[in-house]
Design a protein around this motif. Sequence first.
Motif, PDB file in Angstrom:
ATOM      1  N   ALA A 104      30.058  62.002  51.311  1.00  0.00           N
ATOM      2  CA  ALA A 104      29.979  61.208  52.532  1.00  0.00           C
ATOM      3  C   ALA A 104      30.329  62.039  53.761  1.00  0.00           C
ATOM      4  N   GLY A 107      27.850  65.154  54.047  1.00  0.00           N
ATOM      5  CA  GLY A 107      26.520  64.650  54.377  1.00  0.00           C
ATOM      6  C   GLY A 107      26.420  64.167  55.810  1.00  0.00           C
ATOM      7  N   THR A 108      27.504  63.579  56.314  1.00  0.00           N
ATOM      8  CA  THR A 108      27.507  63.085  57.687  1.00  0.00           C
ATOM      9  C   THR A 108      27.607  64.205  58.707  1.00  0.00           C
ATOM     10  N   HIS A 172      19.613  50.990  53.721  1.00  0.00           N
ATOM     11  CA  HIS A 172      20.480  51.952  54.410  1.00  0.00           C
ATOM     12  C   HIS A 172      19.859  52.395  55.747  1.00  0.00           C
ATOM     13  N   TYR A 175      21.854  55.254  57.698  1.00  0.00           N
ATOM     14  CA  TYR A 175      21.671  56.605  57.171  1.00  0.00           C
ATOM     15  C   TYR A 175      20.246  57.102  57.425  1.00  0.00           C
ATOM     16  N   GLU A 178      20.111  58.266  60.972  1.00  0.00           N
ATOM     17  CA  GLU A 178      20.785  59.553  61.108  1.00  0.00           C
ATOM     18  C   GLU A 178      19.920  60.688  60.556  1.00  0.00           C
ATOM     19  N   MET A 179      19.258  60.447  59.433  1.00  0.00           N
ATOM     20  CA  MET A 179      18.433  61.484  58.818  1.00  0.00           C
ATOM     21  C   MET A 179      17.229  61.835  59.688  1.00  0.00           C
ATOM     22  N   GLY A 201      21.958  68.178  53.863  1.00  0.00           N
ATOM     23  CA  GLY A 201      22.432  66.934  54.465  1.00  0.00           C
ATOM     24  C   GLY A 201      21.743  65.723  53.881  1.00  0.00           C
ATOM     25  N   TRP A 202      20.429  65.809  53.724  1.00  0.00           N
ATOM     26  CA  TRP A 202      19.679  64.681  53.157  1.00  0.00           C
ATOM     27  C   TRP A 202      20.103  64.417  51.718  1.00  0.00           C
ATOM     28  N   GLN A 205      23.409  62.713  51.668  1.00  0.00           N
ATOM     29  CA  GLN A 205      23.286  61.332  52.138  1.00  0.00           C
ATOM     30  C   GLN A 205      22.743  60.434  51.029  1.00  0.00           C
ATOM     31  N   ARG A 208      25.533  59.763  48.809  1.00  0.00           N
ATOM     32  CA  ARG A 208      26.408  58.793  49.486  1.00  0.00           C
ATOM     33  C   ARG A 208      25.891  57.370  49.300  1.00  0.00           C
ATOM     34  N   MET A 209      24.580  57.188  49.426  1.00  0.00           N
ATOM     35  CA  MET A 209      23.979  55.869  49.225  1.00  0.00           C
ATOM     36  C   MET A 209      24.233  55.363  47.809  1.00  0.00           C
TER      37      MET A 209
END
Length: 232
Positions: A104, A107-108, A172, A175, A178-179, A201-202, A205, A208-209
């Motif tokens: 999380a 990834g953020t 989501h 997210y 953000e992506m 990063g993707w 994420q 994270r999902m």
Amino acid sequence: MVMAMLMGRLEAYRRTKLYDLLAAAPIIVFFAYSVAQMLPSLAQRLALLMMFVRTDPSVLPPSLVFRSVAELATLLFFALSIVLYAVRCVPQRSAAGFYPRFAAVVGTFSSLGFVLLPARELSSALYQVSLLLLIAGTALAIWALLVLGRSISLLPQARRLVTTGPYALVRHPLYLGEMVAVAGIALQHFSAWALLLLALGWALQLQRMKYEERVLSQSFPEYEDYMARTAA
């Protein structure tokens, strides 16, 4: 016995709003610092924009308009995040273990790595595409934030179940926004390193999902039905 009592009190303290506010303090400080850093340059850009409008709007560069809108949207996203992290609900459940938290956080904030990469000279069209991606992604993220409200969380946690607004379209949207925005940033630093950072990063994420959905399913039995009818 004493250790059990201390652990019980610690667990009770972790369910208080004070603990949650302290946990949110680092990200609140980060967003506040980002806002402070953005304001001077944004003020100069808006002053330049107004000068074009007052003198000759016909020669107003589209990239200046898109850049100003992108920075305003980003500023609004940061400011809204500060408020929501400060007033958010106490979580009902959190993902256990180190890796869900790692995915999380990294990834953020992996997009911060782009500041270490040199900016690329892009054609006017490509630069505007990158700004439009940034604007579209940030706008979606702001919409998601407004609907998510006090359920916002950086870590995989269950606070309240939200299934309206953009959450009725995809599970989501925050997210996703953000992506998309990060893809716009990556385009401005286009290189093998930028693509690698974007992919990292993707990927995190998506992890994270997965952990967030697991926590939400454990906390809200109706989440399974929501997942069945709503795309990820």
